[in-house]
Design a protein around this motif. Structure first.
Motif, PDB file in Angstrom:
ATOM      1  N   SER A 157      -8.504  21.116 -11.727  1.00  0.00           N
ATOM      2  CA  SER A 157      -9.381  21.551 -12.817  1.00  0.00           C
ATOM      3  C   SER A 157     -10.801  21.777 -12.322  1.00  0.00           C
ATOM      4  O   SER A 157     -11.153  21.385 -11.199  1.00  0.00           O
ATOM      5  N   PRO A 158     -11.651  22.357 -13.156  1.00  0.00           N
ATOM      6  CA  PRO A 158     -13.072  22.485 -12.784  1.00  0.00           C
ATOM      7  C   PRO A 158     -13.778  21.133 -12.641  1.00  0.00           C
ATOM      8  O   PRO A 158     -14.892  21.076 -12.126  1.00  0.00           O
ATOM      9  N   GLY A 159     -13.117  20.067 -13.089  1.00  0.00           N
ATOM     10  CA  GLY A 159     -13.744  18.754 -13.035  1.00  0.00           C
ATOM     11  C   GLY A 159     -13.638  18.048 -11.707  1.00  0.00           C
ATOM     12  O   GLY A 159     -14.177  16.937 -11.564  1.00  0.00           O
ATOM     13  N   LEU A 160     -12.973  18.632 -10.710  1.00  0.00           N
ATOM     14  CA  LEU A 160     -12.804  17.939  -9.429  1.00  0.00           C
ATOM     15  C   LEU A 160     -14.114  17.413  -8.851  1.00  0.00           C
ATOM     16  O   LEU A 160     -14.173  16.261  -8.406  1.00  0.00           O
ATOM     17  N   PRO A 161     -15.211  18.185  -8.813  1.00  0.00           N
ATOM     18  CA  PRO A 161     -16.444  17.639  -8.231  1.00  0.00           C
ATOM     19  C   PRO A 161     -16.957  16.389  -8.933  1.00  0.00           C
ATOM     20  O   PRO A 161     -17.741  15.634  -8.355  1.00  0.00           O
ATOM     21  N   ALA A 162     -16.521  16.143 -10.182  1.00  0.00           N
ATOM     22  CA  ALA A 162     -16.945  14.938 -10.891  1.00  0.00           C
ATOM     23  C   ALA A 162     -16.414  13.675 -10.230  1.00  0.00           C
ATOM     24  O   ALA A 162     -16.870  12.570 -10.551  1.00  0.00           O
ATOM     25  N   ALA A 163     -15.476  13.799  -9.291  1.00  0.00           N
ATOM     26  CA  ALA A 163     -15.020  12.635  -8.530  1.00  0.00           C
ATOM     27  C   ALA A 163     -16.167  12.000  -7.774  1.00  0.00           C
ATOM     28  O   ALA A 163     -16.118  10.812  -7.456  1.00  0.00           O
ATOM     29  N   ALA A 164     -17.210  12.761  -7.477  1.00  0.00           N
ATOM     30  CA  ALA A 164     -18.392  12.210  -6.814  1.00  0.00           C
ATOM     31  C   ALA A 164     -19.078  11.160  -7.679  1.00  0.00           C
ATOM     32  O   ALA A 164     -19.795  10.296  -7.169  1.00  0.00           O
ATOM     33  N   VAL A 165     -18.861  11.226  -8.985  1.00  0.00           N
ATOM     34  CA  VAL A 165     -19.444  10.260  -9.923  1.00  0.00           C
ATOM     35  C   VAL A 165     -18.427   9.194 -10.301  1.00  0.00           C
ATOM     36  O   VAL A 165     -18.702   7.998 -10.243  1.00  0.00           O
ATOM     37  N   PHE A 166     -17.228   9.628 -10.687  1.00  0.00           N
ATOM     38  CA  PHE A 166     -16.243   8.721 -11.262  1.00  0.00           C
ATOM     39  C   PHE A 166     -15.332   8.063 -10.241  1.00  0.00           C
ATOM     40  O   PHE A 166     -14.862   6.949 -10.463  1.00  0.00           O
ATOM     41  N   GLY A 167     -15.000   8.757  -9.153  1.00  0.00           N
ATOM     42  CA  GLY A 167     -13.993   8.254  -8.246  1.00  0.00           C
ATOM     43  C   GLY A 167     -12.609   8.369  -8.851  1.00  0.00           C
ATOM     44  O   GLY A 167     -12.439   8.752 -10.014  1.00  0.00           O
ATOM     45  N   MET A 205     -21.964  20.802 -11.438  1.00  0.00           N
ATOM     46  CA  MET A 205     -22.512  20.326 -10.170  1.00  0.00           C
ATOM     47  C   MET A 205     -22.754  21.508  -9.240  1.00  0.00           C
ATOM     48  O   MET A 205     -21.934  22.432  -9.175  1.00  0.00           O
ATOM     49  N   PRO A 206     -23.856  21.511  -8.521  1.00  0.00           N
ATOM     50  CA  PRO A 206     -24.090  22.611  -7.574  1.00  0.00           C
ATOM     51  C   PRO A 206     -23.012  22.639  -6.510  1.00  0.00           C
ATOM     52  O   PRO A 206     -22.483  21.608  -6.107  1.00  0.00           O
ATOM     53  N   ALA A 207     -22.688  23.840  -6.079  1.00  0.00           N
ATOM     54  CA  ALA A 207     -21.676  23.997  -5.032  1.00  0.00           C
ATOM     55  C   ALA A 207     -22.157  23.369  -3.728  1.00  0.00           C
ATOM     56  O   ALA A 207     -23.364  23.157  -3.519  1.00  0.00           O
ATOM     57  N   ALA A 208     -21.214  23.044  -2.879  1.00  0.00           N
ATOM     58  CA  ALA A 208     -21.586  22.538  -1.556  1.00  0.00           C
ATOM     59  C   ALA A 208     -22.370  23.604  -0.808  1.00  0.00           C
ATOM     60  O   ALA A 208     -22.059  24.797  -0.908  1.00  0.00           O
ATOM     61  N   PRO A 209     -23.380  23.216  -0.066  1.00  0.00           N
ATOM     62  CA  PRO A 209     -24.149  24.216   0.693  1.00  0.00           C
ATOM     63  C   PRO A 209     -23.286  24.864   1.759  1.00  0.00           C
ATOM     64  O   PRO A 209     -22.322  24.266   2.246  1.00  0.00           O
ATOM     65  N   PRO A 210     -23.609  26.088   2.144  1.00  0.00           N
ATOM     66  CA  PRO A 210     -22.828  26.756   3.207  1.00  0.00           C
ATOM     67  C   PRO A 210     -23.081  26.099   4.551  1.00  0.00           C
ATOM     68  O   PRO A 210     -24.071  25.359   4.727  1.00  0.00           O
ATOM     69  N   PRO A 211     -22.223  26.333   5.510  1.00  0.00           N
ATOM     70  CA  PRO A 211     -22.464  25.792   6.850  1.00  0.00           C
ATOM     71  C   PRO A 211     -23.806  26.275   7.394  1.00  0.00           C
ATOM     72  O   PRO A 211     -24.251  27.388   7.114  1.00  0.00           O
ATOM     73  N   ALA A 212     -24.453  25.418   8.144  1.00  0.00           N
ATOM     74  CA  ALA A 212     -25.726  25.790   8.759  1.00  0.00           C
ATOM     75  C   ALA A 212     -25.507  26.903   9.769  1.00  0.00           C
ATOM     76  O   ALA A 212     -24.424  27.022  10.359  1.00  0.00           O
ATOM     77  N   PRO A 213     -26.524  27.757   9.988  1.00  0.00           N
ATOM     78  CA  PRO A 213     -26.363  28.861  10.951  1.00  0.00           C
ATOM     79  C   PRO A 213     -25.954  28.386  12.335  1.00  0.00           C
ATOM     80  O   PRO A 213     -25.224  29.086  13.053  1.00  0.00           O
ATOM     81  N   GLU A 214     -26.424  27.199  12.711  1.00  0.00           N
ATOM     82  CA  GLU A 214     -26.104  26.679  14.046  1.00  0.00           C
ATOM     83  C   GLU A 214     -24.917  25.713  14.022  1.00  0.00           C
ATOM     84  O   GLU A 214     -24.684  24.971  14.980  1.00  0.00           O
TER      85      GLU A 214
END
Length: 497
Positions: A157-167, A205-214
């Motif tokens: 579901s769209p709620g997966l990132p909420a695991a960062a709060v709830f576990g 929740m904001p998306a994970a940042p993209p990989p760094a250029p390096e």
């Protein structure tokens, strides 16, 4: 007591619980029908809450659980079918005993709820709380098996990132308390409200940042060694050559910083593998390679392990510490099984595997600490908290044991949950698939399909700061569940007293 469920005949109640268990299981991978799963839990709780006695509550809850686990974990027959002649007869018994055994947790929860909340109009909430505690206990009693838990339906579901709060336990509480509230006239809107709130937290929740250029480049190798052929002498060189070919292939972008092979992909015992290690080093061209291997320890017992190879030398090792019961070792009565010549299904070396000392990281040049999870270990949420926070989690597995349908996809879903809980990316090298890259919000960004030989070159995903769950673990969820049960217990004492 709510009235409508009490009008069910005993037979109708059992049929309803069985149907509810199937619907609840359809929220799990590979189906991912989480709205159906939510309604399945609501229906099951409705039927259990209307039981006349704790004994009836046990029976209804057991049927609910047995149908749920038989549906969700039907893939458990697959390991027995790898060698049909030798172990195929065990397949139906494996499913029956697993589903029925795990359902005992739910049966006990149903009985406890009917005793604890007797006469309460809030009985569905009591059932939800006891089921949540039963699922938490299932995660560690008898070494634990936290697979196909109610909260896992939210992975799709769209709620997966909420695991960062709830576990994981918090997500299970969200699913079950929402299902319980849906059965109460005055609280009916609170159930969907709780579900929608959790989904909204995850979606916003904001998306994970993209990989760094390096960012470093990782190569995941998938040799596609089918389990019935994996250890057959004439096929072993074929699979090894596939892995070597993938290792030495021209890069898809930047040169790899680390190459990762799956679980048990080294075709020889580690202390006899000098020639194989030189072949790997030659193919890697100086790039470190993380390889799944096996070796006998000084105590004469075999280990399932990961080794870091640099120019054919073993520079770091990790020994799998949480072994698969009845797969890699036989619990409780191992000497009896030894006497009759029966070993674990995945036991390739004599003596049964010996567990390693515990969770650990391997420091990889150019990346930093990498937390290693071998196969089954990825289903447990707490192990990564036992080490210094890593830069990356690497899952090395052989899911060829689990067939081509539900098992590998559920295993992948659980690694998504590990990433979302901790805010740490996961890369997954699986023998037959699904090899994958998972960002710090649990989103799968790249995969190799099942039953395909090949490799993936991917940029190291960015990690996030420690999540709320990474800092608190399941403490808040346990507090909510236990305080709720304490309130029901206090009410019961007042009535009885």
């Amino acid at each position: 007591m709510i009235r409508i469920p009490s009008q069910l005949t005993p037979r109708m109640g059992l049929v309803l619980c069985a149907a509810a268990g199937v619907f609840a299981a359809l929220g799990q991978a590979p189906w991912g029908l989480w709205p159906v799963g939510l309604l399945g839990y609501a229906l099951g709780i409705w039927a259990i809450a209307g039981s006349a006695t704790p004994r009836a509550g046990f029976v209804r809850a057991w049927v609910f659980g047995a149908a749920h686990f038989a549906t969700a974990l039907h893939w458990i027959v697959e390991p027995f079918l790898v060698d049909v002649a030798a172990t195929g007869w065990m397949a139906p018994f494996g499913l029956i005993f697993l589903a029925g055994g795990l359902a005992l947790f739910w049966g006990a929860a149903g009985a406890l709820a009917l005793w604890l909340g007797a006469g309460s109009r809030l009985m569905p909430l009591c059932v939800a709380l006891t089921l949540a505690v039963a699922e938490a206990l299932r995660g560690f009693v008898l070494t634990g098996f936290p697979w196909a838990q109610p909260g896992h339906i939210l992975i799709a579901s769209p709620g997966l990132p909420a695991a960062a709060v709830f576990g994981p336990l918090g997500l299970t509480l969200v699913v079950l308390l929402g299902a319980g509230a849906l059965n109460l006239a005055r609280w009916r809107l609170a159930g969907p409200g709780l579900w929608v709130s959790a989904l909204a937290i995850g979606a916003l929740m904001p998306a994970a940042p993209p990989p760094a250029p390096e960012a470093a480049t990782l190569r995941l190798v998938q040799p596609n060694a089918q389990q019935h052929q994996k250890w057959v002498p004439e096929f072993m060189p074929i699979f090894f050559d596939r892995a070597l070919t993938a290792t030495e292939a021209a890069p898809q972008g930047a040169d790899p910083t680390l190459i990762i092979w799956p679980e048990t992909s080294l075709p020889e015992l580690l202390n006899r593998s000098a020639a194989a290690r030189f072949d790997i080093a030659d193919a890697a061209g100086g790039t470190p390679v993380l390889v799944g291997a096996q070796a006998y320890g000084l105590d004469g017992r075999p280990r399932n392990m990961a080794v870091l190879l640099q120019d054919a030398e073993v520079t770091a090792t990790y020994e799998k510490h949480h072994l698969v019961p009845f797969g890699e070792y036989l619990p409780l009565v191992a000497p009896l099984f030894d006497l009759i010549g029966v070993g674990g299904l995945a036991e390739r070396l004599a003596g049964g595997y010996q567990a390693g000392e515990g969770p650990a990281t391997i420091d990889v040049p150019g990346i930093g600490p990498v937390f290693i999870m071998i196969c089954y270990e990825a289903i447990f949420p707490g192990y990564v908290r036992a080490v210094e926070r890593p830069r990356l989690m690497a899952h090395m597995t052989n899911d060829a044991w689990f067939g081509d349908f539900a098992g590998p996809r559920q295993h992948l879903a659980l690694t998504q949950l590990r990433a979302a809980e901790q805010g740490i990316p996961v890369v997954r090298a699986a023998n037959t698939g699904i090899s994958a890259v998972i960002d710090a919000r649990g989103r799968v960004t790249d995969t190799l399909p099942l039953n395909t030989a090949g490799f993936l070159d991917v940029a190291l995903p960015a990690a996030l700061p420690p999540t709320i769950y990474a800092q608190t673990a399941d403490g808040p969820a346990w507090a909510v569940a236990l305080m709720g049960l304490a309130a029901f217990y206090g009410r019961r004492r007042c009535i009885v007293g």
